[in-house]
Design a protein around this motif. Structure first.
Motif, PDB file in Angstrom:
ATOM      1  N   THR A  44      40.924  27.498  12.368  1.00  0.00           N
ATOM      2  CA  THR A  44      40.822  26.272  13.161  1.00  0.00           C
ATOM      3  C   THR A  44      39.596  25.456  12.774  1.00  0.00           C
ATOM      4  OG1 THR A  44      41.864  27.439  15.008  1.00  0.00           O
ATOM      5  CG2 THR A  44      40.761  25.381  15.531  1.00  0.00           C
ATOM      6  N   LEU A  47      39.972  22.466  10.468  1.00  0.00           N
ATOM      7  CA  LEU A  47      40.702  21.393  11.141  1.00  0.00           C
ATOM      8  C   LEU A  47      39.770  20.627  12.087  1.00  0.00           C
ATOM      9  CD1 LEU A  47      43.975  23.339  12.067  1.00  0.00           C
ATOM     10  CD2 LEU A  47      43.590  21.864  10.081  1.00  0.00           C
ATOM     11  N   SER A  48      38.972  21.375  12.849  1.00  0.00           N
ATOM     12  CA  SER A  48      38.018  20.743  13.761  1.00  0.00           C
ATOM     13  C   SER A  48      36.982  19.944  12.976  1.00  0.00           C
ATOM     14  CB  SER A  48      37.324  21.808  14.616  1.00  0.00           C
ATOM     15  OG  SER A  48      38.245  22.474  15.456  1.00  0.00           O
ATOM     16  N   TYR A  50      37.357  18.543  10.099  1.00  0.00           N
ATOM     17  CA  TYR A  50      37.966  17.330   9.557  1.00  0.00           C
ATOM     18  C   TYR A  50      38.008  16.224  10.608  1.00  0.00           C
ATOM     19  CZ  TYR A  50      40.302  15.713   5.311  1.00  0.00           C
ATOM     20  OH  TYR A  50      40.588  15.091   4.119  1.00  0.00           O
ATOM     21  N   ALA A  51      38.319  16.609  11.856  1.00  0.00           N
ATOM     22  CA  ALA A  51      38.304  15.620  12.929  1.00  0.00           C
ATOM     23  C   ALA A  51      36.903  15.043  13.122  1.00  0.00           C
ATOM     24  CB  ALA A  51      38.802  16.256  14.224  1.00  0.00           C
ATOM     25  N   ALA A 110      32.535  19.858  19.476  1.00  0.00           N
ATOM     26  CA  ALA A 110      33.642  19.293  20.246  1.00  0.00           C
ATOM     27  C   ALA A 110      33.132  18.503  21.446  1.00  0.00           C
ATOM     28  CB  ALA A 110      34.581  20.404  20.703  1.00  0.00           C
ATOM     29  N   PHE A 121      38.504  16.236  22.825  1.00  0.00           N
ATOM     30  CA  PHE A 121      38.489  16.658  21.426  1.00  0.00           C
ATOM     31  C   PHE A 121      39.876  16.969  20.886  1.00  0.00           C
ATOM     32  CE2 PHE A 121      38.088  19.784  18.009  1.00  0.00           C
ATOM     33  CZ  PHE A 121      37.253  19.090  17.145  1.00  0.00           C
ATOM     34  N   TYR A 124      41.664  13.809  20.191  1.00  0.00           N
ATOM     35  CA  TYR A 124      41.095  13.122  19.026  1.00  0.00           C
ATOM     36  C   TYR A 124      41.587  13.777  17.737  1.00  0.00           C
ATOM     37  CZ  TYR A 124      37.739  10.416  16.313  1.00  0.00           C
ATOM     38  OH  TYR A 124      37.173   9.538  15.415  1.00  0.00           O
ATOM     39  N   ALA A 125      41.546  15.118  17.679  1.00  0.00           N
ATOM     40  CA  ALA A 125      41.996  15.831  16.474  1.00  0.00           C
ATOM     41  C   ALA A 125      43.466  15.559  16.201  1.00  0.00           C
ATOM     42  CB  ALA A 125      41.751  17.328  16.632  1.00  0.00           C
ATOM     43  N   VAL A 129      43.986  13.540  12.852  1.00  0.00           N
ATOM     44  CA  VAL A 129      44.322  14.444  11.736  1.00  0.00           C
ATOM     45  C   VAL A 129      45.771  14.907  11.780  1.00  0.00           C
ATOM     46  CG1 VAL A 129      43.707  16.592  10.547  1.00  0.00           C
ATOM     47  CG2 VAL A 129      41.917  15.238  11.674  1.00  0.00           C
ATOM     48  N   LEU A 140      45.534  22.375  19.404  1.00  0.00           N
ATOM     49  CA  LEU A 140      44.250  22.936  19.809  1.00  0.00           C
ATOM     50  C   LEU A 140      44.205  22.957  21.328  1.00  0.00           C
ATOM     51  CD1 LEU A 140      41.676  21.107  17.468  1.00  0.00           C
ATOM     52  CD2 LEU A 140      42.889  23.248  17.075  1.00  0.00           C
ATOM     53  N   PRO A 147      37.230  25.396  20.253  1.00  0.00           N
ATOM     54  CA  PRO A 147      37.638  24.721  19.013  1.00  0.00           C
ATOM     55  C   PRO A 147      37.152  25.457  17.777  1.00  0.00           C
ATOM     56  CG  PRO A 147      35.772  23.599  19.985  1.00  0.00           C
ATOM     57  CD  PRO A 147      36.209  24.632  20.980  1.00  0.00           C
TER      58      PRO A 147
END
Length: 277
Positions: A44, A47-48, A50-51, A110, A121, A124-125, A129, A140, A147
């Motif tokens: 994860t 991915l977090s 990248y956000a 986050a 958060f 937003y992700a 993304v 998520l 996160p």
């Protein structure tokens, strides 16, 4: 790719894997249930991250804005150099002096993004993304879980879309992705690589582990030093090897342990050999 069938010999209830090429995002091979959802654990984190990097490019905050302990910044949190403990909001070192792998640091990231953007958060992700990349099976649950890992669920098919993005970015400027995945943040710092012990140096980018010369490692013995990615305690990994021009995703439902340390490197070496052949 015949090498992908090696997952049939892993001592796990279920497993799925795929390899995706960099330049065009072509799927080179797959094996196992591509649409089965697996808990990601620390996979994860990329991915977090990248956000968070999208938020930086959108002007929500800057990498060097304060976040976390006194003297720490968004950059420190992404690079596991904020000084925060592994799973506690307790400061153990001055920012930038040690590589302390920290789930708590991603909790702070986050919270920082949520406060700066006014958007939860997870939302937003998803909007920044997952939705643009067509990752409809990725979620998520940061309302109840972290996160940093415990709240992430995805599929091999979705993570292949993310792996393609990492190799040929559309959501971020390529220079941002290069900085996060190919340039060591705070070079020379030592620290513990979870599951493998102390490493000096313990190279990391911004949300992504960089393999460097670490040995043993969860990637292969033939993986290039520039290989980057992450593995998760739930028995999952995603790596990108720029020298091979490809990425590999593998998801299982058995926690990481000696079985993974044994099988993953030989699997990766077989994949890389088949790509080179």
């Amino acid at each position: 790719m015949q090498s992908l069938r090696m997952i049939e010999n892993w001592p796990v209830p279920h497993a799925a894997t795929a390899v995706v090429r960099g330049a065009d995002g072509a799927l080179l091979g797959e094996h196992g249930p591509q649409e089965r959802q697996f808990p990601l654990a620390s996979v994860t984190k990329p991915l977090s991250a990248y956000a968070v990097l999208v938020a930086v490019e959108e002007g929500v905050f800057e990498l060097d804005d304060p976040a976390g302990p006194e003297g720490s910044t968004v950059r420190h949190l992404l690079a596991h150099t904020s000084g925060l403990a592994f799973d506690e909001h307790r400061t153990m070192a001055a920012p930038g002096t040690r590589r302390l792998y920290s789930n708590a640091g991603f909790d702070v990231l986050a919270d920082t993004l949520t406060k700066a953007s006014g958007i939860p958060f997870a939302q937003y992700a998803a909007e920044a993304v997952f939705e643009p990349l067509g990752m409809s099976a990725t979620h998520l649950d940061v309302a109840h879980r972290s996160p940093a890992g415990a709240g992430g669920v995805s599929t091999v098919a979705d993570l292949c879309r993310f792996a393609a993005e990492l190799q040929a970015p559309r959501l971020l400027d390529p220079s941002t992705v290069r900085r996060a995945t190919r340039e060591v943040a705070y070079p020379g710092l030592s620290g513990v690589l979870p599951g493998f012990g102390h490493r000096k140096p313990n190279d990391w980018g911004l949300g992504f582990e960089i393999r460097g010369e670490k040995s043993p490692h969860w990637t292969g013995t033939t993986s290039s030093p520039g290989t980057f990615g992450h593995f998760g305690q739930s028995g999952t990994f995603l790596w990108v090897d720029p020298a091979a021009g490809a990425a590999c995703v593998a998801l299982t439902d058995r926690d990481f342990g000696p079985w993974a340390a044994e099988h993953w490197p030989e699997f990766t070496d077989a994949v890389l050999a088949e790509l080179a052949g």
